[in-house]
Scaffold this motif. Structure first.
Motif, short mmCIF file in Angstrom:
data_model
loop_
_atom_site.label_atom_id
_atom_site.label_comp_id
_atom_site.label_asym_id
_atom_site.label_seq_id
_atom_site.Cartn_x
_atom_site.Cartn_y
_atom_site.Cartn_z
N ALA A 171 0.82 -1.22 0.00
CA ALA A 171 0.00 0.00 0.00
C ALA A 171 0.85 1.26 0.00
O ALA A 171 0.33 2.35 -0.14
N GLY A 172 2.16 1.12 0.18
CA GLY A 172 3.02 2.28 0.30
C GLY A 172 3.77 2.62 -0.98
O GLY A 172 4.14 1.74 -1.75
N ASN A 173 4.00 3.90 -1.18
CA ASN A 173 4.81 4.37 -2.30
C ASN A 173 5.03 5.86 -2.12
O ASN A 173 4.37 6.50 -1.29
N LEU A 174 5.97 6.40 -2.88
CA LEU A 174 6.21 7.85 -2.82
C LEU A 174 5.43 8.60 -3.90
O LEU A 174 5.21 9.80 -3.77
N PHE A 175 5.04 7.88 -4.95
CA PHE A 175 4.30 8.50 -6.06
C PHE A 175 3.19 7.56 -6.52
O PHE A 175 3.36 6.35 -6.51
N PRO A 176 2.05 8.11 -6.94
CA PRO A 176 0.99 7.26 -7.49
C PRO A 176 1.45 6.57 -8.77
O PRO A 176 2.37 7.04 -9.45
N GLY A 177 0.83 5.44 -9.07
CA GLY A 177 1.18 4.71 -10.28
C GLY A 177 0.02 3.87 -10.77
O GLY A 177 -1.15 4.18 -10.50
N ALA A 178 0.35 2.80 -11.46
CA ALA A 178 -0.69 1.97 -12.08
C ALA A 178 -1.64 1.38 -11.05
O ALA A 178 -2.84 1.24 -11.30
N GLN A 179 -1.11 1.01 -9.87
CA GLN A 179 -1.97 0.43 -8.85
C GLN A 179 -3.01 1.43 -8.35
O GLN A 179 -4.17 1.09 -8.12
N ASP A 180 -2.60 2.68 -8.21
CA ASP A 180 -3.55 3.72 -7.80
C ASP A 180 -4.61 3.91 -8.88
O ASP A 180 -5.81 4.05 -8.57
N ALA A 181 -4.18 3.93 -10.13
CA ALA A 181 -5.13 4.10 -11.24
C ALA A 181 -6.12 2.95 -11.27
O ALA A 181 -7.33 3.16 -11.50
N LEU A 182 -5.65 1.75 -11.01
CA LEU A 182 -6.52 0.58 -11.07
C LEU A 182 -7.56 0.60 -9.95
O LEU A 182 -8.77 0.49 -10.18
N LEU A 184 -8.41 3.06 -7.66
CA LEU A 184 -9.27 4.23 -7.61
C LEU A 184 -10.18 4.30 -8.83
O LEU A 184 -11.26 4.90 -8.78
N GLY A 185 -9.76 3.67 -9.92
CA GLY A 185 -10.64 3.56 -11.08
C GLY A 185 -11.83 2.66 -10.81
O GLY A 185 -12.90 2.84 -11.40
N ILE A 186 -11.67 1.69 -9.92
CA ILE A 186 -12.79 0.84 -9.51
C ILE A 186 -13.68 1.58 -8.50
O ILE A 186 -14.89 1.35 -8.42
N THR A 187 -13.06 2.48 -7.74
CA THR A 187 -13.80 3.21 -6.71
C THR A 187 -14.83 4.16 -7.29
O THR A 187 -15.95 4.27 -6.77
N SER A 199 -16.21 12.60 -8.44
CA SER A 199 -15.04 12.41 -9.29
C SER A 199 -13.87 11.92 -8.44
O SER A 199 -13.58 12.47 -7.37
N VAL A 200 -13.17 10.89 -8.92
CA VAL A 200 -12.00 10.32 -8.24
C VAL A 200 -10.81 10.46 -9.18
O VAL A 200 -10.95 10.28 -10.39
N ASN A 201 -9.64 10.81 -8.63
CA ASN A 201 -8.46 10.93 -9.48
C ASN A 201 -7.33 10.06 -8.95
O ASN A 201 -7.36 9.58 -7.82
N ILE A 202 -6.31 9.88 -9.76
CA ILE A 202 -5.22 8.96 -9.46
C ILE A 202 -4.42 9.37 -8.23
O ILE A 202 -3.76 8.55 -7.60
N ALA A 203 -4.50 10.66 -7.85
CA ALA A 203 -3.77 11.15 -6.67
C ALA A 203 -4.61 11.10 -5.41
O ALA A 203 -4.21 11.66 -4.39
N GLY A 204 -5.74 10.42 -5.45
CA GLY A 204 -6.67 10.43 -4.32
C GLY A 204 -6.13 9.80 -3.05
O GLY A 204 -6.66 10.07 -1.96
N ASN A 205 -5.11 8.96 -3.14
CA ASN A 205 -4.50 8.33 -1.95
C ASN A 205 -3.04 8.71 -1.79
O ASN A 205 -2.30 8.06 -1.05
#
Length: 542
Positions: A171-182, A184-187, A199-205
């Motif tokens: 669940a940890g990272n310094l920058f959003p990436g494909a996992q965030d897109a995947l 949050l895209g389901i959210t 509206s949800v965006n890739i930087a939401g977490n």
């Protein structure tokens, strides 16, 4: 046999009997069809307290829904929001991975790490390496063992630290990436079941995943150096196996030049995005929106930003390191990246239809409104509600490894339900991600568990499944306690989850009161026919 061994053996037996996630979705779709028939027959309904619409359960075997399913099958797949975002980012990430940028950057970070901070460098590198997808498992973990052995420390302690970071710190990272897109895209389509405008965006977490790095890094550092390594005992270098060619490899002059080119490219991309944002009339800023929403276009542009940054920095590294000699190499790398995405593309076909059919049936918001009303009567504090999401996620993670598969099934229920309780979709997603992360290293059903065991047995042939599990359980237990505490405190302190994203969701005033009859179903006043449908297109969008 100890009680712990029996529990683990039982989990393994149950997990082995579960179907592939693809067929798991087929089973879920079959159950959903039956439930829709029951709901439509009994007249299940609810009033959406946000929009005021009356929602009625619809049979998935009705002519309208069969038409949606059969005729609209291609659009149901292509309209699945995570698909486009993930494929877009993969185009760029595949160039960065196959040009050697990811693996070289990982090697450079680990090989040059000072001995005194070796463990935290491995941990942070392991979490950031999630952008490299499977390369994180096959590069970071064995290399961590080699580096520990090279400085006279027990290699299995290094392997444990790498495994804890790459898998337990998922669940940890310094920058959003494909996992965030995947995820949050389901959210987002789940949130649309209650609020079609959400509206949800890739930087939401983004802030949350950085918080995971800050919290988990000292935990792994302490457990590795103070618990695991002393337990493993002294390491005798004479027992070390011969290093492989990859492990002997240092960062060459060409690779250093490539890293320099890539670094300059990343800085240039940041400068370009900042310049576009600062220009008058910037497409990244909506001056007519509320202050908290004005930068939403910028946040939504991050998927393109990461895709272009991965592509250009990977190409720059390839030119500098001579791993890219022509434009055809770049095309080949993108093509190979899409080929590797094939298992996901198979899974997403069934996940997309499950999510869409859940929407067509109307059961998602009806169940969510019902459950939310029951929870509201209990008056459980928000931190405890989200702790329950973490624990449910932990439990399912013991049996089903795919994070997107589990979230596709859970999100249409828990996201709307928690929105009605005042918790934002992003916070619910963060709690799910925390639970999905911490138990990865404790279950032998995790797809990479046998590979990690193979890495360990290279250093100690007697190191078995029980040895690996007992080594990783302290990390898993500490991660669970820290994860539960972190989620609870994040809500209690109302910390931002990402740019412009908070813990709480405030819906508009209810249009119609929700009534709970004695039989437990939700009903509301009869609304005009056009209000009976869930707002939004037939196939769920985010």
């Amino acid at each position: 046999m100890t009680i712990g061994s029996r529990v683990l053996n039982g989990i393994e037996r149950i997990g082995n009997k579960l179907p592939d996630p693809v067929f798991l979705f087929l089973w879920l779709i079959g159950g959903l069809v039956v439930l829709s028939l029951v709901g439509a027959g009994l007249g299940w309904s609810a009033v959406n307290p946000v929009t005021g619409d009356t929602l009625e359960a619809a049979s998935l075997l009705s002519p309208a829904n069969l038409e949606r399913l059969i005729i609209g099958m291609p659009s149901t797949l292509t309209d699945f929001p995570p698909l486009g975002i993930v494929v877009t980012i993969i185009y760029g990430a595949s160039v960065a991975e196959r040009s050697g940028l990811f693996t070289t950057a990982i090697r450079a970070a680990l090989l040059n790490a000072p001995k005194v901070i070796l463990t935290p460098v491995i941990v942070i590198t392991g979490m950031v390496s999630h952008h490299a997808s499977d390369a994180a498992y096959v590069v970071v973990i064995p290399l961590a063992a080699v580096i520990f052995a090279a400085v006279g420390r027990h290699p299995l302690a290094g392997l444990a630290a790498g495994f804890a970071a790459v898998s337990g710190g998922y669940a940890g990272n310094l920058f959003p990436g494909a996992q965030d897109a995947l995820l949050l895209g389901i959210t987002e389509p789940a949130a649309h079941l209650i609020d079609p405008s959400y509206s949800v965006n890739i930087a939401g977490n983004w802030f949350f995943i950085v918080g995971v790095v800050l919290v988990f890094t000292p935990i792994v550092w302490f457990i590795t150096d103070r618990i695991i390594e002393p337990r493993l005992g002294p390491w005798t270098p004479k027992d070390a196996p011969a290093a492989t060619a990859d492990e002997k490899q240092v960062v060459t002059a060409d690779e250093k030049r490539g890293l320099a080119f890539a670094g300059l490219t990343i800085l240039a991309m940041i400068a370009v995005w900042a310049l576009i944002t600062a220009l008058p009339g910037s497409p990244f800023i909506d001056p007519e929106a509320e202050p908290a929403q004005r930068f939403n276009p910028l946040y939504k542009s991050l998927a393109a930003f990461f895709a272009l940054t991965f592509f250009l920095s990977g190409a720059a590294f390839g030119v500098g390191s001579r791993s890219v000699t022509s434009h055809r190499d770049l095309v080949r790398m993108m093509r190979e990246g899409i080929v590797q995405l094939a298992p996901y593309l198979v899974l997403v076909f069934f996940a997309a239809h499950f999510v869409a059919m859940f929407n067509w049936s109307g059961l998602g918001p009806i169940l969510a409104i019902n459950a939310a009303e029951q929870l509201r009567q209990i008056n459980m504090p928000a931190p405890l509600l989200l702790i329950s999401v973490v624990l449910v996620s932990c439990f399912f993670d013991l049996f089903v490894g795919s994070a997107s598969a589990k979230w596709s099934a859970l999100a249409p229920i828990v996201v709307p339900m928690f929105m009605l309780l005042g918790i934002s979709p992003e916070m619910t997603t963060a709690a799910y991600r925390m639970g999905d992360s911490v138990t990865n290293i404790a279950t032998p059903l995790m797809s990479y568990f046998p590979l990690i065991l193979t890495f360990a047995q290279r250093w100690d042939p007697r190191f078995g499944l029980g040895s690996l599990m007992s080594t990783m359980l302290p990390y898993a237990g500490a991660f669970l306690i820290a994860g539960l505490s972190m989620v609870a405190l994040w809500v209690a302190l109302d910390l931002p989850l990402g740019p412009g994203v908070g813990v709480h969701y405030t819906p508009p005033p209810p249009a119609v009161a929700v009534q709970l009859p004695a039989d437990g179903g939700i009903t509301g006043p009869v609304a005009p026919p056009e209000a009976a449908a869930v707002a939004g297109p037939g196939a769920v969008t985010r």
